[in-house]
Design a protein around this motif. Sequence first.
Motif, PDB file in Angstrom:
ATOM      1  N   ASP A  30      62.358  18.658 -77.894  1.00 20.92           N
ATOM      2  CA  ASP A  30      62.096  18.090 -78.066  1.00 20.92           C
ATOM      3  C   ASP A  30      61.174  17.334 -78.580  1.00 20.92           C
ATOM      4  OD1 ASP A  30      64.142  17.348 -75.458  1.00 20.92           O
ATOM      5  OD2 ASP A  30      62.873  16.442 -74.357  1.00 20.92           O
ATOM      6  N   GLY A  31      60.772  16.106 -79.460  1.00 22.71           N
ATOM      7  CA  GLY A  31      59.932  15.912 -80.408  1.00 22.71           C
ATOM      8  C   GLY A  31      58.881  15.119 -79.807  1.00 22.71           C
ATOM      9  N   PHE A  32      58.853  15.446 -78.780  1.00 26.34           N
ATOM     10  CA  PHE A  32      57.428  14.554 -77.749  1.00 26.34           C
ATOM     11  C   PHE A  32      56.047  15.660 -78.013  1.00 26.34           C
ATOM     12  CE2 PHE A  32      54.364  13.907 -74.573  1.00 26.34           C
ATOM     13  CZ  PHE A  32      53.911  12.373 -74.413  1.00 26.34           C
ATOM     14  N   GLN A  85      55.359  17.673 -80.713  1.00 29.03           N
ATOM     15  CA  GLN A  85      55.420  17.163 -82.111  1.00 29.03           C
ATOM     16  C   GLN A  85      55.107  16.096 -82.542  1.00 29.03           C
ATOM     17  OE1 GLN A  85      59.093  18.249 -83.347  1.00 29.03           O
ATOM     18  NE2 GLN A  85      58.639  19.277 -84.852  1.00 29.03           N
ATOM     19  N   SER A  86      55.328  14.753 -81.918  1.00 22.07           N
ATOM     20  CA  SER A  86      54.271  13.093 -81.725  1.00 22.07           C
ATOM     21  C   SER A  86      52.835  13.457 -81.609  1.00 22.07           C
ATOM     22  CB  SER A  86      55.402  12.688 -81.430  1.00 22.07           C
ATOM     23  OG  SER A  86      55.043  11.803 -80.303  1.00 22.07           O
ATOM     24  N   LEU A 110      51.483  16.020 -80.807  1.00 25.87           N
ATOM     25  CA  LEU A 110      50.922  17.065 -81.990  1.00 25.87           C
ATOM     26  C   LEU A 110      50.167  16.277 -83.424  1.00 25.87           C
ATOM     27  CD1 LEU A 110      52.593  20.665 -81.764  1.00 25.87           C
ATOM     28  CD2 LEU A 110      50.123  19.515 -80.940  1.00 25.87           C
ATOM     29  N   VAL A 111      50.937  15.520 -84.392  1.00 29.35           N
ATOM     30  CA  VAL A 111      50.504  14.852 -85.751  1.00 29.35           C
ATOM     31  C   VAL A 111      49.579  13.710 -85.390  1.00 29.35           C
ATOM     32  CG1 VAL A 111      52.414  15.497 -86.510  1.00 29.35           C
ATOM     33  CG2 VAL A 111      52.829  12.853 -85.303  1.00 29.35           C
TER      34      VAL A 111
END
Lengths: 337, 264
Positions: free
Chosen positions: B85-87, B89-90, B92-93
């Motif tokens: 999922d994008g969790f 990634q979010s 990490l940014v």
Amino acid sequence: MKKQRSHAPRTPRAVHRLAPRTPTVLRVNGLTYAYPGRAVLRGISLEAKEGEILAILGPNGSGKSTLLKILSTLALPASGSAHLDRWDVLKDPYETRRHLGVVFQSPALDDKLTVFENLHFQARLYALPTAEMSVRLKESLNVFSLWDRRHERVEHLSGGLQRRAELAKGILHKPRLLLLDEPSTGLDPAARLEFWHFLRRLLRSTKMAVVLTTHLTDEADRSDRVIIMDKGEIVCDGTPSELKHTVGGEIIALRSPDLERLRRGIRRRLGIAGTVADGELLLETAGGALILSKLVRAFPKLIEAATLRKPSLEDVFLQKTGRRLHTNLEGRAESPA
Amino acid sequence: MTAVTVLVQRELIRFVRQRSRMLAVIVSPVLFWVVIGSGLNRSFQYPGGPQSMTYLEYFYPGTLVLVVLFASIFSSISLIEDRRDGFLQSVLVAPINRSSIVLGKVAGITILAALQGVVFLAAAPAVIQTSSIGSIVLTLFVLVLVATGLSSLGFLIAWSMDSTQGFHAIMNLLLVPMWLLSGALFPITGSASWVAEIMRWNPLMYGVAATRKALYGLAPGAGQELPGFGVSLLILIGFTVVTVLVAAIRVQKRLASKPLEESR
């Protein structure tokens, strides 16, 4: 104040709707990126200004996702530079991240948490001061009309509402640049319209630039400016209408049992060069209706069907690259999302 | 620091809202314990240990560690899901120190694993006659240490995995054998010398040894063939610190230089 860089990328052909002195938020210069044996980006330069929505349109494999990863500080290019306001995206990722909002294509909300919990955690990750936190939470939820739904778990929301909640999370810390990866993929047409409505509403109330990647022409069409990417390069850059004007007046699309013979015949008798793509012969012409009637009279047996339409960004892509946008690298046509 | 608490809280809320996870983690070790323990109950002899000890009693500390092992390992899989999922990634940014991701995730998983260990630890007074408040509190302390070590190991493995299938493979090839050769199932004293040699190099052996000793309140008779309690704790702590450090380094490194693949 704004420093003009000597190696600035070529200026966009026109800056529409924006005041002449609108600050540039994002400056990207000569980015290159490669996998072993394959160049993904071959010198990408672009700018995004405050208040504008810039769409990066390209097929899968054009390099737009890699570009987005570099801009979101997740990948480092082989060469080139990128600045968000005065912050160096490549050398100072930490500072850049404070001013950067990213909404990824895959959902970043925790589906077991409520909308509010997700946003509250985000606010704390970005270390918003406690006094400001509740104000920002309320503002962000209100911009996307989510205040009344804030205590619902994300897994119980519709796709459109989840997308709005993602956006609300992405802008909570008032970023200067908002990056959106394929923002309306997977949304039905109504939810897509709504998404754009909210995005415009957001831009009216904040000072930020939005850069989105998309492979959908209608999404690019709604943006203020479009950059078309193909095979790691920028093919063209302009407002949607500017780009469409470069194609010519109108497009005639012809179906025929023998497209090649028809193409040669038209070139010989009318002097118009056409392109064959996806079982159609496409002609760009200024006097569409007149030529169409001439064609039908001249090739009554060879023309099965004829359509006359205004050029679209799809036609721009075809003209610049010789390929259709929605045919991916294996040549398999993609279903229109 | 806030980032760490945020990640821990998220882990706890998720767990509370998916209670079925707890069943899976506790039920299978307990079944193991009851079936294997009762099956071998009378045929078991503990070389060097008390003659009266039944296998159910011998196997109890090992099962406790197995509960913690399952709990930490299954929770580590969520890291792979977070990446899919994008969790992740979010996170990490976000402008946070990358080490917070390791600490937050490891701390969250440790708390959950220890809590699940406690549920099974409640059976201790029934199994071990000499149990006291002191021995149970001491055991809990050891379980938290074991859980931290296993969670950070789980994090380290999950971080480099792209699929949960890959993680299951590692689990069968590395983590389950680690447990089999930890003194949980059979004592080191009765085993072939090559098995005993492997056991001495297995960090989890020290986890089981410390748990066993703690359960008997460090009584001199219990597990006298095992390494000392203090030594076991030191080895456990050393293992945990090294794994967390390696994880913290990998989290920084890999994302900075990895040529990330196209998402589509």
